[in-house]
Design a protein around this motif. Structure first.
Motif, PDB file in Angstrom:
ATOM      1  N   MET A  12       4.676   6.550  -0.808  1.00 56.76           N
ATOM      2  CA  MET A  12       4.640   5.757  -2.022  1.00 56.76           C
ATOM      3  C   MET A  12       5.789   6.161  -2.943  1.00 56.76           C
ATOM      4  O   MET A  12       5.613   6.398  -4.130  1.00 56.76           O
ATOM      5  CB  MET A  12       3.295   5.960  -2.738  1.00 56.76           C
ATOM      6  CG  MET A  12       2.086   5.696  -1.870  1.00 56.76           C
ATOM      7  SD  MET A  12       1.923   3.958  -1.459  1.00 56.76           S
ATOM      8  CE  MET A  12       1.563   3.307  -3.065  1.00 56.76           C
ATOM      9  N   ILE A  58      -2.775   5.373  -4.684  1.00 57.70           N
ATOM     10  CA  ILE A  58      -2.114   4.229  -5.330  1.00 57.70           C
ATOM     11  C   ILE A  58      -2.155   4.282  -6.846  1.00 57.70           C
ATOM     12  O   ILE A  58      -1.488   3.475  -7.503  1.00 57.70           O
ATOM     13  CB  ILE A  58      -2.727   2.896  -4.859  1.00 57.70           C
ATOM     14  CG1 ILE A  58      -4.132   2.708  -5.461  1.00 57.70           C
ATOM     15  CG2 ILE A  58      -2.745   2.812  -3.348  1.00 57.70           C
ATOM     16  CD1 ILE A  58      -4.715   1.330  -5.238  1.00 57.70           C
ATOM     17  N   THR A  71       3.714   3.495  -8.630  1.00 60.82           N
ATOM     18  CA  THR A  71       3.189   2.337  -7.907  1.00 60.82           C
ATOM     19  C   THR A  71       2.976   1.101  -8.764  1.00 60.82           C
ATOM     20  O   THR A  71       2.854  -0.004  -8.235  1.00 60.82           O
ATOM     21  CB  THR A  71       1.833   2.686  -7.265  1.00 60.82           C
ATOM     22  OG1 THR A  71       0.877   2.946  -8.308  1.00 60.82           O
ATOM     23  CG2 THR A  71       1.950   3.899  -6.356  1.00 60.82           C
ATOM     24  N   THR A  85       1.241   1.675   0.794  1.00 58.47           N
ATOM     25  CA  THR A  85       2.288   0.749   0.370  1.00 58.47           C
ATOM     26  C   THR A  85       1.840  -0.686   0.520  1.00 58.47           C
ATOM     27  O   THR A  85       2.022  -1.521  -0.375  1.00 58.47           O
ATOM     28  CB  THR A  85       3.574   0.984   1.183  1.00 58.47           C
ATOM     29  OG1 THR A  85       4.020   2.323   0.975  1.00 58.47           O
ATOM     30  CG2 THR A  85       4.674   0.019   0.771  1.00 58.47           C
TER      31      THR A  85
END
Length: 236
Positions: free
Chosen positions: A9, A40, A46, A133
């Motif tokens: 990430m 996340i 992100t 992702t």
């Protein structure tokens, strides 16, 4: 437990570059929610801001109404009636074109689970094998109004909704919660109560309660009748 969404990430995905999506996590496994949040939920990297969590239908409906997130990551199988019940009780929040959107995130890849939550109003369905992702990308696409599915699951939806004649609603099956349907399938496949409990991370007593509820709702007497009922509907 299925491994939480993984993957590198390092930078924001193209779909979310320069934006922030407010997200609520709904899953009855705390460790899974923790893993997803860690993967996340780093907003600077992100673009995802996790604004709430819930572990059953009641808490999910409450948290979603209070926080009004952009996207809800919704497990299909939840205490209190399953993801479909969350969707039903959140219908007013989805009615606005800029309202809350739901993305199912589940270990289940059963066709009836996929179709059930999509009919309930979810904008997509991905399994828990998705990478971090790809999950971030999916969240931003759902936020933008797109539909997102794991590749194999898209076929279920196309088959269900592209048919000339809409499949008839099975009123008997609709009486069951998502968890009861899952127990039903495993019973029909010949699993013992202990095996079902282990697979679903619940107690044997809870399995017994679900089986009793299924038999009562379907007006069946025993697991042999239940197996014949499920086989006739191709649920096994």
């Amino acid at each position: 437990m299925t491994e939480p969404a993984g993957g590198a990430m390092g930078v924001p995905p193209a779909e979310g570059a320069g934006r922030v999506a407010r997200v609520v996590l709904v899953d009855d496994h705390r460790m899974f929610r923790t893993g997803v949040r860690a993967e996340i939920g780093r907003t600077e990297a992100t673009g995802i801001d996790v604004v709430g969590e819930a572990d059953d239908v009641e808490s999910a409906v409450r948290v979603v109404a209070e926080t009004r997130p952009d996207v809800v990551l919704l497990d299909v199988h939840l205490p209190g009636g399953g993801g479909a019940e969350v969707l039903r009780r959140s219908a007013s929040l989805m009615a606005d074109p800029q309202g809350v959107r739901f993305l199912a995130l589940s270990v289940s890849d059963a066709a009836e689970d996929v179709i059930g939550v999509i009919r309930g109003g979810a904008r997509g369905y991905v399994t828990k094998t998705i990478t971090g992702t790809d999950l971030v990308n999916a969240i931003f696409r759902i936020s933008d109004g797109d539909a997102v599915f794991s590749p194999r699951l898209a076929g279920f939806v196309l088959d269900a909704f592209a048919a000339t004649d809409t499949p008839p609603v099975d009123e008997d099956l609709d009486r069951l919660t998502q968890r009861e349907r899952e127990v039903l399938r495993l019973i029909a496949r010949g699993y013992a109560y202990k095996e079902i409990a282990k697979q679903l991370f619940i107690s044997v007593k809870t399995v017994e309660s679900h089986v009793s509820a299924v038999l009562r709702k379907l007006q069946l007497s025993n697991r042999h009748e239940l197996t014949r009922w499920a086989t006739a509907r191709r649920l096994v």
